[in-house]
Enzyme design. Structure first.
Site, PDB file in Angstrom:
ATOM      1  N   HIS A   1      13.941 -16.239 -15.512  1.00 44.12           N
ATOM      2  CA  HIS A   1      14.186 -15.000 -16.245  1.00 44.12           C
ATOM      3  C   HIS A   1      13.464 -13.859 -15.535  1.00 44.12           C
ATOM      4  CE1 HIS A   1      14.165 -11.965 -19.384  1.00 44.12           C
ATOM      5  NE2 HIS A   1      15.122 -12.636 -19.967  1.00 44.12           N
ATOM      6  N   ARG A   2      14.075 -12.667 -15.555  1.00 42.06           N
ATOM      7  CA  ARG A   2      13.517 -11.562 -14.765  1.00 42.06           C
ATOM      8  C   ARG A   2      12.789 -10.532 -15.637  1.00 42.06           C
ATOM      9  NH1 ARG A   2      18.605  -7.673 -13.019  1.00 42.06           N
ATOM     10  NH2 ARG A   2      19.578  -7.508 -15.058  1.00 42.06           N
TER      11      ARG A   2
ATOM     12  N   ASN B   1       0.794  -1.227   0.000  1.00 36.66           N
ATOM     13  CA  ASN B   1       0.000   0.000   0.000  1.00 36.66           C
ATOM     14  C   ASN B   1       0.823   1.272   0.000  1.00 36.66           C
ATOM     15  OD1 ASN B   1      -2.660  -0.246  -0.238  1.00 36.66           O
ATOM     16  ND2 ASN B   1      -3.162  -0.211   1.942  1.00 36.66           N
TER      17      ASN B   1
ATOM     18  N   THR C   1      20.845 -17.961 -26.246  1.00 40.52           N
ATOM     19  CA  THR C   1      19.412 -17.870 -26.527  1.00 40.52           C
ATOM     20  C   THR C   1      19.206 -18.049 -28.021  1.00 40.52           C
ATOM     21  OG1 THR C   1      19.324 -16.241 -24.754  1.00 40.52           O
ATOM     22  CG2 THR C   1      17.378 -16.437 -26.140  1.00 40.52           C
TER      23      THR C   1
ATOM     24  N   LYS D   1      17.911 -17.370 -31.505  1.00 40.62           N
ATOM     25  CA  LYS D   1      17.368 -16.225 -32.236  1.00 40.62           C
ATOM     26  C   LYS D   1      17.124 -16.652 -33.684  1.00 40.62           C
ATOM     27  CE  LYS D   1      18.100 -13.520 -28.685  1.00 40.62           C
ATOM     28  NZ  LYS D   1      17.137 -12.750 -27.935  1.00 40.62           N
TER      29      LYS D   1
ATOM     30  N   LYS E   1      18.523 -21.713 -24.756  1.00 34.43           N
ATOM     31  CA  LYS E   1      17.444 -21.103 -23.975  1.00 34.43           C
ATOM     32  C   LYS E   1      16.304 -20.647 -24.869  1.00 34.43           C
ATOM     33  CE  LYS E   1      16.712 -16.943 -21.156  1.00 34.43           C
ATOM     34  NZ  LYS E   1      15.827 -16.283 -22.117  1.00 34.43           N
TER      35      LYS E   1
ATOM     36  N   HIS F   1      18.736 -14.452 -13.982  1.00 32.20           N
ATOM     37  CA  HIS F   1      19.434 -13.403 -14.725  1.00 32.20           C
ATOM     38  C   HIS F   1      19.762 -12.264 -13.765  1.00 32.20           C
ATOM     39  CE1 HIS F   1      18.531 -14.768 -18.963  1.00 32.20           C
ATOM     40  NE2 HIS F   1      17.997 -15.688 -18.180  1.00 32.20           N
TER      41      HIS F   1
END
Length: 394
Positions: free
Chosen positions: A285-286, A114, A164, A166, A192, A318
């Site tokens: 993952h963030r 709050n 990762t 791509k 990934k 990450h």
């Protein structure tokens, strides 16, 4: 005694207690407070303590039915932020009983639920939390942790390498699997799913899981080492997420992935429990973190989100790259990397660590350096992150 004068009451009368001795079981918070003009810092700090614990804007008769002394948050220290005008660090102690055991969700609802919209504050940032062992022990924590992961993968004494796939969106499942195979066969430990890859029309999740598993086993057979692909189990509902994790388990793959901020802490904790029960590693993952942690004077610092993830559960997270940023950033990043990996972390303000944190025996999380890194960054990355890390390229 509780006064019953009508009208609005100053928070600092009840919630600012500079002589309070903090208890070993208290959850301690450090807030960066920017009060509105004319609001004294003690009042602003006390307002935060009140509004994130038992307080409301006036005295109500039901206050007499409980022990405020036992349940109220207390602002026990305030200091100006050096070099900043009208900014203060307010330290708040919360009694342990204010929080549900094993629930990061409830902890955040209480502490940051709050207060951030509060009129007396121009801005507010949660800089750090001290989680006492009495509370952290109610959490399972990471499904496996650093040591168990190394044993599962049979890879020791070096950072793990990943990339990762791509383009992250638009490949068919079969072509995606081809790319996974080439990367793993070429020597990477992990590939990934991108965080936005869930189950879109051009590539449904089950097709991707099957082709990635095939690529994984082919690369394993040819290289003689254990490989992994972070299969993103993030979904629109928790049930669907667990269904995807179950499919990954049936395929026999070693690791799944979750976007813990967009997916939410409740879903993340459920998935972490599932992963421990079923021998899956969990890569976190963030996505969305910068919405919360980017502003210097408002929001929540990433070190708090990292601590929360260690409690909720994840084996990788990450954590930025440091490379090419300012020196100060480097120390702060290393501060929360230590908070993720180590058992005991000393208070060190130069690294942004406001409290000594004792995790006791909670497993550690591997920090993942990811985002715009390439091969020329390798020497810096290995020096900064050391052996216990994942270097995630692409």
């Amino acid at each position: 005694s509780v006064g019953f004068k009508a009208g609005v009451k100053d928070y600092r009368l009840t919630y600012y207690t500079p002589d309070y001795e903090t208890l070993a079981t208290d959850i301690l918070a450090a807030f960066r407070v920017t009060p509105q003009p004319g609001v004294p810092p003690e009042e602003a700090g006390a307002a935060v303590a009140a509004e994130s614990s038992t307080g409301t804007w006036t005295t109500v008769w039901t206050d007499g039915l409980t022990s405020l002394d036992r349940y109220k948050g207390r602002c026990y220290h305030i200091e100006p932020v050096p070099g900043e005008e009208n900014q203060y660090i307010a330290y708040v102690a919360y009694p342990l009983d204010l929080f549900e055991e094993g629930s990061v969700t409830n902890m955040f609802t209480s502490i940051v639920g709050n207060v951030f919209g509060f009129k007396a504050l121009r801005a507010l940032r949660l800089e750090d939390l001290r989680i006492p062992p009495a509370y952290s022990k109610t959490f399972q924590g990471p499904p496996h942790g650093i040591q168990v992961e190394r044993d599962k993968l049979n890879k020791y004494g070096r950072p793990l390498l990943g990339c990762t796939i791509k383009p992250k969106l638009g490949l068919s499942a079969k072509n995606y699997g081809r790319a996974v195979y080439e990367c793993l066969r070429g020597g990477l430990d992990f590939t990934k799913d991108d965080e936005n890859v869930n189950s879109q029309p051009f590539m449904r999740w089950r097709d991707r899981f099957l082709f990635c598993a095939e690529a994984l086993y082919k690369a394993q057979a040819e290289t003689g080492e254990i490989k992994g692909h972070y299969l993103n189990a993030t979904a629109g509902t928790s049930e669907e997420m667990l269904k995807r994790a179950a499919c990954a388990r049936e395929l026999g793959v070693p690791i799944v992935m979750h976007d813990y901020l967009t997916g939410g802490f409740t879903a993340n904790t459920s998935l972490a429990h599932y992963c421990r029960d079923n021998g899956l590693l969990l890569h976190i993952h963030r996505a969305m973190h910068a919405v919360i942690d980017r502003q210097r004077n408002h929001g929540i610092h990433f070190r708090v989100l990292a601590k929360a993830l260690r409690m909720s559960g994840g084996d990788h997270i990450h954590s930025g790259t440091v490379v090419g940023k300012l020196e100060g950033e480097r120390d702060v990043t290393l501060g929360f990397v230590d908070l993720l990996r180590d058992d005991f972390i000393e208070k060190d303000r130069s690294r942004g660590i406001y409290f000594t944190q004792d995790w006791v025996s909670m497993p550690g999380v591997l920090p993942v350096a990811s985002g715009g890194i390439h091969v020329w960054h390798m020497p810096a990355l290995t020096e900064i992150f050391g052996d216990d890390s994942v270097l995630q390229f692409g």
